[in-house]
Design an enzyme around this catalytic site. Structure first.
Site, PDB file in Angstrom:
ATOM      1  N   ARG A  75       9.841  64.198  34.029  1.00 54.62           N
ATOM      2  CA  ARG A  75      10.804  63.090  34.056  1.00 54.62           C
ATOM      3  C   ARG A  75      12.235  63.631  34.135  1.00 54.62           C
ATOM      4  O   ARG A  75      12.505  64.789  33.831  1.00 54.62           O
ATOM      5  CB  ARG A  75      10.675  62.233  32.789  1.00 54.62           C
ATOM      6  CG  ARG A  75      10.988  63.011  31.528  1.00 54.62           C
ATOM      7  CD  ARG A  75      11.326  62.133  30.340  1.00 54.62           C
ATOM      8  NE  ARG A  75      11.493  62.938  29.136  1.00 54.62           N
ATOM      9  CZ  ARG A  75      12.581  63.635  28.829  1.00 54.62           C
ATOM     10  NH1 ARG A  75      13.627  63.635  29.646  1.00 54.62           N
ATOM     11  NH2 ARG A  75      12.654  64.344  27.714  1.00 54.62           N
ATOM     12  N   GLY A  76      13.160  62.767  34.508  1.00 53.70           N
ATOM     13  CA  GLY A  76      14.555  63.146  34.482  1.00 53.70           C
ATOM     14  C   GLY A  76      15.081  63.222  33.064  1.00 53.70           C
ATOM     15  O   GLY A  76      14.453  62.747  32.115  1.00 53.70           O
ATOM     16  N   GLY A  77      16.244  63.846  32.898  1.00 57.69           N
ATOM     17  CA  GLY A  77      16.877  63.916  31.591  1.00 57.69           C
ATOM     18  C   GLY A  77      16.710  65.261  30.910  1.00 57.69           C
ATOM     19  O   GLY A  77      16.263  66.233  31.512  1.00 57.69           O
ATOM     20  N   TYR A  79      16.426  66.962  26.553  1.00 59.29           N
ATOM     21  CA  TYR A  79      15.477  66.908  25.441  1.00 59.29           C
ATOM     22  C   TYR A  79      15.519  65.539  24.760  1.00 59.29           C
ATOM     23  O   TYR A  79      16.587  64.946  24.587  1.00 59.29           O
ATOM     24  CB  TYR A  79      15.811  67.972  24.390  1.00 59.29           C
ATOM     25  CG  TYR A  79      15.379  69.362  24.777  1.00 59.29           C
ATOM     26  CD1 TYR A  79      14.047  69.753  24.715  1.00 59.29           C
ATOM     27  CD2 TYR A  79      16.319  70.295  25.215  1.00 59.29           C
ATOM     28  CE1 TYR A  79      13.661  71.043  25.066  1.00 59.29           C
ATOM     29  CE2 TYR A  79      15.947  71.577  25.573  1.00 59.29           C
ATOM     30  CZ  TYR A  79      14.613  71.942  25.489  1.00 59.29           C
ATOM     31  OH  TYR A  79      14.237  73.213  25.846  1.00 59.29           O
ATOM     32  N   ILE A 147      15.987  56.671  28.253  1.00 59.79           N
ATOM     33  CA  ILE A 147      15.311  56.352  29.510  1.00 59.79           C
ATOM     34  C   ILE A 147      15.028  57.659  30.247  1.00 59.79           C
ATOM     35  O   ILE A 147      15.916  58.515  30.358  1.00 59.79           O
ATOM     36  CB  ILE A 147      16.184  55.457  30.424  1.00 59.79           C
ATOM     37  CG1 ILE A 147      16.674  54.203  29.679  1.00 59.79           C
ATOM     38  CG2 ILE A 147      15.428  55.095  31.692  1.00 59.79           C
ATOM     39  CD1 ILE A 147      15.648  53.165  29.427  1.00 59.79           C
ATOM     40  N   GLY A 159       9.245  56.307  31.377  1.00 56.57           N
ATOM     41  CA  GLY A 159       9.839  55.011  31.106  1.00 56.57           C
ATOM     42  C   GLY A 159      10.923  55.062  30.054  1.00 56.57           C
ATOM     43  O   GLY A 159      11.950  55.714  30.250  1.00 56.57           O
ATOM     44  N   CYS A 177      19.282  64.204  24.366  1.00 58.92           N
ATOM     45  CA  CYS A 177      19.786  63.899  25.711  1.00 58.92           C
ATOM     46  C   CYS A 177      21.045  64.682  26.056  1.00 58.92           C
ATOM     47  O   CYS A 177      21.806  64.294  26.945  1.00 58.92           O
ATOM     48  CB  CYS A 177      20.022  62.399  25.874  1.00 58.92           C
ATOM     49  SG  CYS A 177      18.536  61.411  25.575  1.00 58.92           S
TER      50      CYS A 177
END
Length: 222
Positions: A75-77, A79, A147, A159, A177
């Site tokens: 996923r993107g992002g 920790y 998210i 999600g 994040c």
């Protein structure tokens, strides 16, 4: 968007905490089946045992104390933390019929969660340049939801995660994040109703508007 469209999407609530590798395996298989036209779309609401996950932009320096298992994920992002008292929503939705725009999808998910939290008395909001769900805790901006999305063959995976009543000290092992200057908060810490059932009902109540937002984009694109 009408109720028939919402009824065409499955909803599942995990009755017990789900191990992250199990969740990832099932989510990946379901998304592949959706892409092949062999399964219905799915909103899967789960809780995990305490873990940290690393998104595609994770900086190893932001893993301060790996006190829980750490999982790399597509996923993107950066920790984030998952654990007891946090509601995780895995979205396996087909963007082929809802507009192939990942940024719009992420923004729509944010607005869906914001609307659900409003039903529980939380004044949540988004901030340009900071993906996630924010509110004010004692006057200071604090993050209440994260998210992280991946898209494969235009079907979404991963999600959102919303802090209902987790132990916020469990976030101390990471820079959530990548935003060290902002604290995290939860429904419980804000003095709001802090059970999964209430939040899940709020999500369901706002789901049709969420799909309508995506559908309008698809119509404009066409």
């Amino acid at each position: 968007m009408n109720r028939r469209a919402t009824e065409a999407i499955d909803w599942e609530h995990a009755a017990a905490p789900v191990a992250y590798p199990q969740a990832l395996s099932r989510m990946t298989a379901r998304a592949a089946a959706i892409a092949q036209g062999q399964a219905r779309e799915l909103v899967w609401l789960v809780e995990h045992p305490s873990i940290y996950t690393a998104g595609t932009s994770a900086d190893p320096a932001e893993l301060l104390d790996p006190r829980f298992p750490v999982f790399a994920t597509g996923r993107g992002g950066r920790y984030t933390y998952h654990g007891p008292g946090q509601r995780v929503g895995y979205l396996m939705l087909d963007l082929n019929m809802r507009g192939r725009d990942v940024r719009h999808f992420v923004h729509s998910v944010e607005q869906w969660v914001v609307a659900a939290l409003a039903r529980l008395g939380v004044n949540a909001f988004t901030v340009p340049g900071r993906v996630g769900i924010w509110t004010r805790d004692g006057g200071a901006e604090a993050k209440i939801g994260a998210i992280g999305i991946r898209v494969k063959r235009w079907v979404t995976l991963h999600g959102f995660a919303v802090n209902i009543a987790p132990d916020l000290a469990d976030f101390d092992g990471i820079v959530p994040c990548g935003l060290a200057e902002y604290p995290v908060t939860s429904l419980r810490d804000l003095g709001k109703n802090s059970d999964f059932a209430s939040f899940d009902r709020a999500l369901a109540a706002e789901f049709e508007d969420f799909l309508t937002r995506l559908g309008r984009f698809a119509q404009n694109e066409a």
